[in-house]
Design a protein around this motif. Structure first.
Motif: not given
Length: 73
Positions: A19-27
């Motif tokens: 989540c830190d690397s891809t964003g908290s709203n990513s799949a």
């Protein structure tokens, strides 16, 4: 049971990293947290399962024993 708790903690750390690397709203983030949730559900299920008693284990090993016979009404 400790093994599944270790696995849950490992998956949590991995989910946080994803989540830190891809964003908290990513799949990918959602999928990582789904894996954590599934492990937590399994741990809860295992906790609810009662261990077999010594008598139940005996009957599993000796179904023909008089003590273990089940009669239908």
């Amino acid at each position: 049971m400790a093994n599944i708790q270790d696995k849950i903690e490992q998956e949590r750390e991995e989910a946080r990293a994803v989540c830190d690397s891809t964003g908290s709203n990513s799949a990918e983030c959602a999928a990582a947290w789904d894996a954590v949730e599934e492990l937590q559900a399994e741990a809860s299920h295992q906790k609810q399962s009662k261990p077999k008693t010594a008598f139940e284990k005996y009957c599993d090993d000796n179904p023909e024993a008089d003590e273990c016979r089940v009669y239908d009404d």
